[in-house]
Scaffold this active site. Structure first.
Site, PDB file in Angstrom:
ATOM      1  N   GLU A  93     -21.222   7.470 -49.760  1.00 51.06           N
ATOM      2  CA  GLU A  93     -20.713   8.240 -50.894  1.00 51.06           C
ATOM      3  C   GLU A  93     -19.338   7.764 -51.332  1.00 51.06           C
ATOM      4  OE1 GLU A  93     -20.974  12.054 -48.416  1.00 51.06           O
ATOM      5  OE2 GLU A  93     -19.175  12.429 -49.587  1.00 51.06           O
ATOM      6  N   GLY A 160     -15.879   6.781 -42.789  1.00 47.06           N
ATOM      7  CA  GLY A 160     -15.622   5.578 -42.007  1.00 47.06           C
ATOM      8  C   GLY A 160     -14.151   5.387 -41.691  1.00 47.06           C
ATOM      9  N   SER A 215      -3.778   9.914 -40.513  1.00 49.74           N
ATOM     10  CA  SER A 215      -4.339  11.242 -40.257  1.00 49.74           C
ATOM     11  C   SER A 215      -3.662  11.797 -39.009  1.00 49.74           C
ATOM     12  CB  SER A 215      -5.856  11.127 -40.051  1.00 49.74           C
ATOM     13  OG  SER A 215      -6.441  10.668 -41.237  1.00 49.74           O
ATOM     14  N   CYS A 334     -15.641  15.168 -46.850  1.00 50.37           N
ATOM     15  CA  CYS A 334     -15.905  13.847 -46.308  1.00 50.37           C
ATOM     16  C   CYS A 334     -17.272  13.742 -45.593  1.00 50.37           C
ATOM     17  CB  CYS A 334     -14.798  13.588 -45.287  1.00 50.37           C
ATOM     18  SG  CYS A 334     -14.304  11.911 -45.219  1.00 50.37           S
TER      19      CYS A 334
HETATM   20  N1  SAH Z   1     -10.982   7.299 -41.045  1.00 51.29           N
HETATM   21  C1  SAH Z   1      -9.915   7.535 -41.973  1.00 51.29           C
HETATM   22  C2  SAH Z   1     -10.427   8.078 -43.317  1.00 51.29           C
HETATM   23  C3  SAH Z   1     -11.051   9.420 -43.133  1.00 51.29           C
HETATM   24  S1  SAH Z   1     -11.219  10.571 -44.434  1.00 51.29           S
HETATM   25  C4  SAH Z   1      -8.914   8.510 -41.369  1.00 51.29           C
HETATM   26  O1  SAH Z   1      -9.197   9.069 -40.322  1.00 51.29           O
HETATM   27  O2  SAH Z   1      -7.836   8.677 -41.933  1.00 51.29           O
HETATM   28  C5  SAH Z   1      -9.662  10.948 -45.069  1.00 51.29           C
HETATM   29  C6  SAH Z   1      -8.994  12.201 -44.541  1.00 51.29           C
HETATM   30  O3  SAH Z   1      -9.784  13.388 -44.655  1.00 51.29           O
HETATM   31  C7  SAH Z   1      -8.599  12.082 -43.085  1.00 51.29           C
HETATM   32  O4  SAH Z   1      -7.284  12.522 -42.934  1.00 51.29           O
HETATM   33  C8  SAH Z   1      -9.577  13.021 -42.419  1.00 51.29           C
HETATM   34  O5  SAH Z   1      -9.096  13.448 -41.173  1.00 51.29           O
HETATM   35  C9  SAH Z   1      -9.696  14.111 -43.453  1.00 51.29           C
HETATM   36  N2  SAH Z   1     -10.872  14.983 -43.313  1.00 51.29           N
HETATM   37  C10 SAH Z   1     -12.114  14.667 -42.913  1.00 51.29           C
HETATM   38  N3  SAH Z   1     -12.930  15.738 -42.944  1.00 51.29           N
HETATM   39  C11 SAH Z   1     -12.181  16.770 -43.382  1.00 51.29           C
HETATM   40  C12 SAH Z   1     -12.451  18.144 -43.620  1.00 51.29           C
HETATM   41  N4  SAH Z   1     -13.647  18.663 -43.394  1.00 51.29           N
HETATM   42  N5  SAH Z   1     -11.440  18.905 -44.082  1.00 51.29           N
HETATM   43  C13 SAH Z   1     -10.220  18.371 -44.308  1.00 51.29           C
HETATM   44  N6  SAH Z   1      -9.900  17.095 -44.105  1.00 51.29           N
HETATM   45  C14 SAH Z   1     -10.876  16.287 -43.636  1.00 51.29           C
END
Ligand code: SAH
Length: 347
Positions: A93, A160, A215, A334
């Site tokens: 996506e 990812g 993150s 995500c």
């Molecule tokens: N692998 C990378 C990109 C991930 S997605 C990373 O870890 O940074 C981007 C951001 O969205 C990351 O900070 C991740 O922790 C956050 N994220 C993922 N799922 C989420 C959710 N359900 N609610 C809030 N933030 C989320």
């Protein structure tokens, strides 16, 4: 169709490739422009290449083009979510967000993810594979074609872990910023990582101008471990050192993403600890009220609590924003959209 991934080649490789096919060097530049500037969807469109050459390319190469399996459009703010099908049938996506400053696309870097962050839907079934450079580029190219407008900003914040797919990610950045292609400014690109320390340092040493988002999600090693298994491998102080190193090498201010989970990391003591942790750093904090996923029991703090948390940081002179929720009516955190789609297909 052959298996040479021509769209992931850089110009030097492309020149070498066409010369080995007995063609002149300038054919490489023509090919490059068709793929990365005009973003052609097939070799047949490449009208200034000899028909015979095109036939040979078709035989020897795999020409990566993504097809949208589904597109959801927000009635509220023009956000669009795309589910793309890859040539091996996998689904990924991507999201288009429209801002005053331009069109921003959020891309996936892997099919699934193996990092295991507790609140994230992308990681529930683990990783299938990393995306090729061409598959990362294609998300941007097809969205640009779909809306008929230039994509000016790219964030690698979809499903990812980009630094777990490092070589393809670096090649992707090279092609995305190449002046013969989409020619995106490095400063308009942001990569988000859960904190793969050696790769953060390797990226810093490349001295690019792309923005790094970490993150963070917790204010101590102990709390971070509860949300992010990757903290077992790379401790918080090492990760923060790598962030400082990235800033030293590139001059780019670090962004910390902090997903707020009610009762887990949104308390007063969390704010205090977070302030101590980052106050000496040149950084920006992006608060993300957690997007609840059905597989886990995490809840977002209410709006008032999110603003209160922000105010505490601001009072201590920390740059902080609350992530604006885009496309609320087509929402899905995500990886959720993909999961929903796959479940639908399999049921
Ligand atoms: N692998 C990378 C990109 C991930 S997605 C990373 O870890 O940074 C981007 C951001 O969205 C990351 O900070 C991740 O922790 C956050 N994220 C993922 N799922 C989420 C959710 N359900 N609610 C809030 N933030 C989320």
């Amino acid at each position: 169709m052959g298996n040479i991934d021509i769209k992931s080649m850089n110009m030097a490789e492309l020149i070498d490739f066409v010369e080995r096919m007995g063609e002149k060097k300038f054919r490489a530049k023509q090919l490059y422009e068709w793929m990365h500037l005009k973003q052609a969807a097939s070799f047949d469109e490449m009208s200034n290449l000899p028909a015979k050459f095109r036939e040979r390319l078709k035989e020897e190469c795999y020409f990566c083009v993504l097809h949208a399996a589904e597109i959801l459009s927000s009635e509220l703010d023009g956000t669009k979510k795309y589910l793309f099908e890859l040539s091996d049938g996998n689904i990924i996506e991507s999201v288009l967000m429209r801002y005053k400053f331009g069109n921003s696309v959020c891309i996936s870097s892997q099919v699934g993810c193996r990092m295991g962050c507790k609140f994230c839907a992308s990681t529930i079934d683990g990783v299938v594979r990393g995306l090729t450079a061409a598959e990362m580029l294609e998300q941007i190219y097809r969205i640009g074609k779909d809306i008929g407008e230039r994509i000016s900003h790219v964030v690698i914040m979809g499903s990812g872990e980009p630094l777990d797919n490092f070589d393809n990610f670096v090649r992707f950045i090279e092609l995305l910023t190449n002046t013969d292609g989409l020619n995106l400014g490095q400063r308009n690109i942001t990569v988000s990582t859960c904190g793969i320390v050696p790769k953060m340092r390797e990226l810093a040493d490349m001295k690019l101008q792309i923005n790094l988002a970490l993150s963070l999600h917790a204010s101590s090693q102990e709390k971070r471990l509860k949300l992010m298994p990757v903290a077992n491998k790379y401790a918080l102080d090492e990760v923060l050192d790598a962030c400082r190193y990235y800033f030293e090498q590139t001059g780019r201010r670090i962004t910390f993403e902090y997903s707020l989970v009610a009762g887990v990391n949104d308390r007063d003591e969390d704010a205090r600890e977070l302030i101590d942790l980052v106050s000496k750093m040149n950084c920006h904090i992006n608060l993300i009220p957690v997007n609840p996923i059905s597989e886990r029991d995490f809840k977002s703090p209410d709006n008032g609590a999110v603003v209160a948390f922000k105010n505490k940081l601001e009072k201590n002179n920390i740059n902080v924003t609350i992530r604006r929720e885009m496309g609320r009516d087509i929402n899905g955190a995500c990886g959720q959209l993909r999961r929903r789609y796959l479940k639908g297909v399999n049921s």
